[in-house]
Motif scaffolding. Structure first.
Motif, PDB file in Angstrom:
ATOM      1  N   LEU A   1       0.955  -1.309   0.121  1.00  0.00           N
ATOM      2  CA  LEU A   1      -0.110  -0.040  -0.053  1.00  0.00           C
ATOM      3  C   LEU A   1       0.889   1.033   0.056  1.00  0.00           C
ATOM      4  N   ARG A   2       2.017   1.221   0.478  1.00  0.00           N
ATOM      5  CA  ARG A   2       2.975   2.587   0.577  1.00  0.00           C
ATOM      6  C   ARG A   2       3.150   3.005  -0.880  1.00  0.00           C
ATOM      7  N   PRO A   3       3.439   2.050  -1.754  1.00  0.00           N
ATOM      8  CA  PRO A   3       3.795   2.521  -3.149  1.00  0.00           C
ATOM      9  C   PRO A   3       2.467   3.140  -3.917  1.00  0.00           C
ATOM     10  N   VAL A   4       1.333   2.296  -3.464  1.00  0.00           N
ATOM     11  CA  VAL A   4       0.004   2.874  -4.032  1.00  0.00           C
ATOM     12  C   VAL A   4      -0.474   4.554  -3.500  1.00  0.00           C
ATOM     13  N   LEU A   5      -0.014   4.601  -2.060  1.00  0.00           N
ATOM     14  CA  LEU A   5      -0.169   6.019  -1.660  1.00  0.00           C
ATOM     15  C   LEU A   5       0.724   7.109  -2.078  1.00  0.00           C
ATOM     16  N   MET A   6       2.234   6.507  -2.366  1.00  0.00           N
ATOM     17  CA  MET A   6       2.937   7.530  -2.965  1.00  0.00           C
ATOM     18  C   MET A   6       2.460   7.903  -4.387  1.00  0.00           C
ATOM     19  N   PHE A   7       1.855   6.811  -5.214  1.00  0.00           N
ATOM     20  CA  PHE A   7       1.346   7.381  -6.492  1.00  0.00           C
ATOM     21  C   PHE A   7       0.273   8.195  -6.348  1.00  0.00           C
ATOM     22  N   LEU A   8      -0.439   8.006  -5.384  1.00  0.00           N
ATOM     23  CA  LEU A   8      -1.665   8.952  -5.305  1.00  0.00           C
ATOM     24  C   LEU A   8      -1.288  10.257  -4.847  1.00  0.00           C
ATOM     25  N   SER A   9      -0.490  10.418  -3.982  1.00  0.00           N
ATOM     26  CA  SER A   9       0.281  11.526  -3.427  1.00  0.00           C
ATOM     27  C   SER A   9       0.754  12.624  -4.602  1.00  0.00           C
ATOM     28  N   ILE A  10       1.354  11.604  -5.570  1.00  0.00           N
ATOM     29  CA  ILE A  10       2.244  12.535  -6.687  1.00  0.00           C
ATOM     30  C   ILE A  10       1.130  13.012  -7.619  1.00  0.00           C
ATOM     31  N   VAL A  11       0.184  12.040  -7.905  1.00  0.00           N
ATOM     32  CA  VAL A  11      -1.177  12.694  -8.860  1.00  0.00           C
ATOM     33  C   VAL A  11      -1.862  13.785  -8.131  1.00  0.00           C
ATOM     34  N   LEU A  12      -1.919  13.769  -6.774  1.00  0.00           N
ATOM     35  CA  LEU A  12      -2.448  14.959  -6.023  1.00  0.00           C
ATOM     36  C   LEU A  12      -1.711  16.052  -6.343  1.00  0.00           C
ATOM     37  N   TRP A  13      -0.421  15.926  -5.936  1.00  0.00           N
ATOM     38  CA  TRP A  13       0.734  17.021  -6.029  1.00  0.00           C
ATOM     39  C   TRP A  13       0.689  17.680  -7.379  1.00  0.00           C
ATOM     40  N   THR A  14       0.544  16.894  -8.382  1.00  0.00           N
ATOM     41  CA  THR A  14       0.629  17.518  -9.850  1.00  0.00           C
ATOM     42  C   THR A  14      -0.787  18.396 -10.059  1.00  0.00           C
ATOM     43  N   ASN A  15      -1.758  17.970  -9.221  1.00  0.00           N
ATOM     44  CA  ASN A  15      -2.999  18.731  -9.446  1.00  0.00           C
ATOM     45  C   ASN A  15      -3.156  19.935  -8.553  1.00  0.00           C
ATOM     46  N   GLY A  16      -2.021  20.090  -7.477  1.00  0.00           N
ATOM     47  CA  GLY A  16      -2.206  21.095  -6.799  1.00  0.00           C
ATOM     48  C   GLY A  16      -2.765  20.843  -5.483  1.00  0.00           C
ATOM     49  N   ASN A  17      -3.367  19.652  -5.107  1.00  0.00           N
ATOM     50  CA  ASN A  17      -4.071  19.219  -3.902  1.00  0.00           C
ATOM     51  C   ASN A  17      -3.098  18.849  -2.765  1.00  0.00           C
ATOM     52  N   TYR A  18      -1.761  18.592  -3.118  1.00  0.00           N
ATOM     53  CA  TYR A  18      -0.849  17.852  -2.042  1.00  0.00           C
ATOM     54  C   TYR A  18       0.289  18.772  -1.841  1.00  0.00           C
ATOM     55  N   THR A  19       0.481  19.123  -0.623  1.00  0.00           N
ATOM     56  CA  THR A  19       1.619  20.069  -0.198  1.00  0.00           C
ATOM     57  C   THR A  19       2.414  19.281   0.761  1.00  0.00           C
TER      58      THR A  19
END
Length: 300
Positions: A149-167
């Motif tokens: 799950l850690r790589p899955v959550l990492m991928f999700l974080s990067i997707v949200l970061w590119t969209n501006g939702n994750y800092t």
């Protein structure tokens, strides 16, 4: 590059820390070659993975120090790698007992003490659980879920970061970072529990395999990579670590974490080399040799 804005002592520090990272990687490569030549194939990859934890964290910290914008990616990479190492450490303890079949035969009438850290160290009234194939499967699943799950959550974080939702350092309830960090924290605690349970079960049996110093090194990496980083980040967010233009408080906190980790992982790499190498000498302690001879006789 941050080195452009550094004075002479700053540049000297960066050079020393980079050299430490390079030496840690060279020591690990030499150790990996030694393990590959000396160890049976069933244990080889697991031991190389566990030995790689410290140099990989040192390398990601060094990259984050030189390229500050990459901090989120280097932190994620180190986190994912260590999630896999937690699972590998559990598997190593089972392998050191002779593999799953021999482990179950050796402890067929035994019980796991589940009132251990980090989940249930205060719950002394918890019943002991019988050691069966099923309970062993649940322990393995407990560590594997984080590695998956850690790589899955990492991928999700990067997707949200590119969209501006994750800092990375924005822990307001409206941001995604706080929720993902909390979820990862819970998954990590759940994954550490099976390793604690297994260590309590096998530590006297594997004392001749240096399991206690190996477990201590694994715990040091865990505490330094997670707890130390969390404490410094909280201090930076509360402005207890002051800003020093052009660096903000959070950027200075990140630098402190990276520089401390490089020094700490360098030392752990050197100690790991001593601890893991000593086991593979030609002569092992007598009780180990006697146990292994007994196991060979029992094997059908």
């Amino acid at each position: 590059s941050p080195s452009a804005g550094l004075d002479l002592p700053g540049r000297f520090l960066f050079a020393i820390l980079t050299l430490m990272t390079l030496i840690a990687n060279l020591v690990f490569i030499e150790e990996a070659v030694y393990i590959y030549r000396k160890i049976s194939s069933s244990k080889r990859s697991i031991i190389i993975w566990i030995n790689a934890a410290a140099p990989v964290i040192a390398t990601t910290s060094c990259i984050g120090m030189w390229i500050p914008r990459s901090t989120m990616f280097t932190d994620f990479t180190a986190g994912v790698f260590f999630a896999i190492v937690i699972h590998k450490f559990l598997m190593m303890m089972i392998k050191e007992c002779g593999g799953q079949k021999l482990f179950l035969r050796r402890f067929e009438n035994g019980r796991f003490k589940i009132s251990t850290g980090p989940c249930c160290c205060c719950c002394l009234c918890l019943p002991r659980v019988r050691i069966t194939r099923r309970t062993l499967f649940w322990l393995k699943l407990g560590t594997f879920q984080l590695a998956f799950l850690r790589p899955v959550l990492m991928f999700l974080s990067i997707v949200l970061w590119t969209n501006g939702n994750y800092t990375l350092y924005n822990f307001s309830p409206k941001g995604a970072a706080i929720w993902i960090s909390c979820f990862v924290g819970v998954l990590t605690v759940i994954a550490l529990w099976p390793v604690g349970i297994m260590f309590q079960q096998v530590r006297t049996l594997l004392i001749c395999k240096k399991i206690i110093p190996k477990f201590a090194l694994y715990q040091f990496i865990l505490v330094l990579n997670h707890l130390q980083a969390a404490i410094i980040n909280i201090l930076a967010m509360q402005r207890i670590i002051p800003c020093a233009p052009p660096l903000s408080s959070s950027a200075r906190g990140a630098y402190m974490i990276q520089q401390l980790l490089i020094m700490e992982m360098f030392l752990i790499t050197l100690i790991s080399r001593m601890v893991y190498r000593r086991k593979y000498d030609d002569l092992e302690p007598l009780e180990c040799t006697a146990e292994e001879a007994g196991d060979d006789k029992q094997t059908p």
